[in-house]
Design an enzyme around this catalytic site. Sequence first.
Site, mmCIF file in Angstrom:
data_model
loop_
_atom_site.group_PDB
_atom_site.id
_atom_site.type_symbol
_atom_site.label_atom_id
_atom_site.label_comp_id
_atom_site.label_asym_id
_atom_site.label_seq_id
_atom_site.Cartn_x
_atom_site.Cartn_y
_atom_site.Cartn_z
ATOM 1 N N ASP A 52 4.098 -32.146 45.586
ATOM 2 C CA ASP A 52 5.303 -31.749 44.860
ATOM 3 C C ASP A 52 6.154 -30.764 45.642
ATOM 4 O OD1 ASP A 52 3.044 -29.994 44.355
ATOM 5 O OD2 ASP A 52 4.343 -28.892 42.983
ATOM 6 N N GLU B 246 1.469 -27.950 42.513
ATOM 7 C CA GLU B 246 1.195 -26.639 43.097
ATOM 8 C C GLU B 246 2.338 -25.671 42.836
ATOM 9 O OE1 GLU B 246 1.187 -23.428 46.129
ATOM 10 O OE2 GLU B 246 2.711 -24.980 45.760
#
Length: 546
Positions: free
Chosen positions: A144, A209
Amino acid sequence: MRLLSALALLSTASARSIHLPFLQQTPLEPNGFKDACPLAPKVTPPVDGLHSSLKFVEDPSIRAKQAERLSKAVQVPSTSTEAVTDPYDDYFAPFLDLHRVLESLFPLTHAYARVEKVNRLGLIFTLNGTNDAVKPLLLTAHQDVVPIDDPSDWTYPPFSGYFDGQWLWGRGASDCKNALIGLLSAVEDLLQQGWEPTRTVVLAFGFDEESHGWNGAGEIAKVLEKRYGRDSFELLLDEGGMGLQTLGDVVYALPGVGEKGSIDLHLALSIDGGHSSVPPPHTGIGIIAEIIYHLERDDLFVPRLDEKHPARQTLQCQAQHSPDDVEPWLASALESDDYVGLAEALAASRGETVRFTYQTSQAVDLIRGGVKINALPEKINATVNYRVALHERPDDVKARAVKIIQPIVEKYNLSFNAFGSGDSSSSSNHLDLTTPNIPLEPAPISPTDVRKDAVWARFSGVARSVFESVPSLAGKTVVVSGDIMTGNTDTRFYWNLTRNIYRWNPQRAGGSVNIHTVDERVDIDVHLEGIALYYDLIRSFDKWSN
């Protein structure tokens, strides 16, 4: 170039009213630290019939291929946000596109490895080795990226993956699709040459994350611990660290061997409203502003650099290997037991970025209140983010906040509930202080003594071998030393799996730019040097036993 003259530092320190007795001492001779920072022996790549890692930085065809691979990954807008957490929500559809891109770019890895999806979007690649007696390697990154605010601010569209011949531009180019693509590229290249692993290699890629990681790495960690058990991996390498920094003829490789803790404090004030033409002396926004004012000024956090802090080792290495390129008082300061004074002196000399390696940080990041210009605000909220220094704990942050806020709520005759303790019956003229997320303690510190820890010594030896060989650093000595991350990574979920956790993007300083902001980009040659490190790391640990 010296970082700051002693005279200038004394002036700065005096302004802060800091007692720094070591500044008046006679500087130690450079050889006073001759044994403080022994270099790990370089690890020569094994004779395994595979091509040299230098091919990644010397072959123009590999350079073009890697630019194309990273560009395609960056083109996928795989953003994450705290506002959406369900991996089956349509918001996460781009991650399925990213999975398809990875499968097309790395067909051998997908064919050879056992590929698992955890919580729909998390990825585990397991390349089983032939020797179960040695612990696996765990190499991680996250899929991400942080969202974009205004695409028109960017030189090139943020998800174009534009390559200008040197820089690869786009969100995630340096945080951290470069690591994701780099790890998969190293494995794909090894498999293309017929490599069969002796030691099992596990690649793990979370998907949130940037939004605390609970659904990605948090779930992957549960799978790995159930499968392999505690302390079951030889080492873990994730993103992070301070890269490679040059002082004179010495390059300091600075993996993060620990990271600060974190806690968020949320203030929720409910107060009587009314027409703005007849306001009280302080509206609800004014009260919250007063609280923030005092949080930013009262009982401030103090930096500390004691014997347990990994940064001391880096400083000792600099005093030994770069005595002409650091503060003239550094060696003497490291002999002092004035741990606060040392931290203050270094912060004054090297800047606020360094300060927050030693000190708890506080940032008011969110505030909202009011609905109309002629209506008094009734609901006001603010959230403050703290990154907790190694010598403190999240409970210290909570206690300080209550101490500062309590007199203010009494001043305005508010009821107050702090972390579930206090008056929670009132719905108006009431302040709630809560922690919206589970606080994180500072991470365990990984061992970094090359004389005592064989894994660290070998990891450091591989890093030395790779970076003393690449053309961009030719003729320089590489010193590997651990440091501390001021932010947090997915490694927060993997503490049980190994004591050897290294957070490191193996990149020269200046090679990746604007992480989390406009015009994020990475120098493709720096990216290739990182792949060379991943490649030799896997090879050099493959048949080695501790």
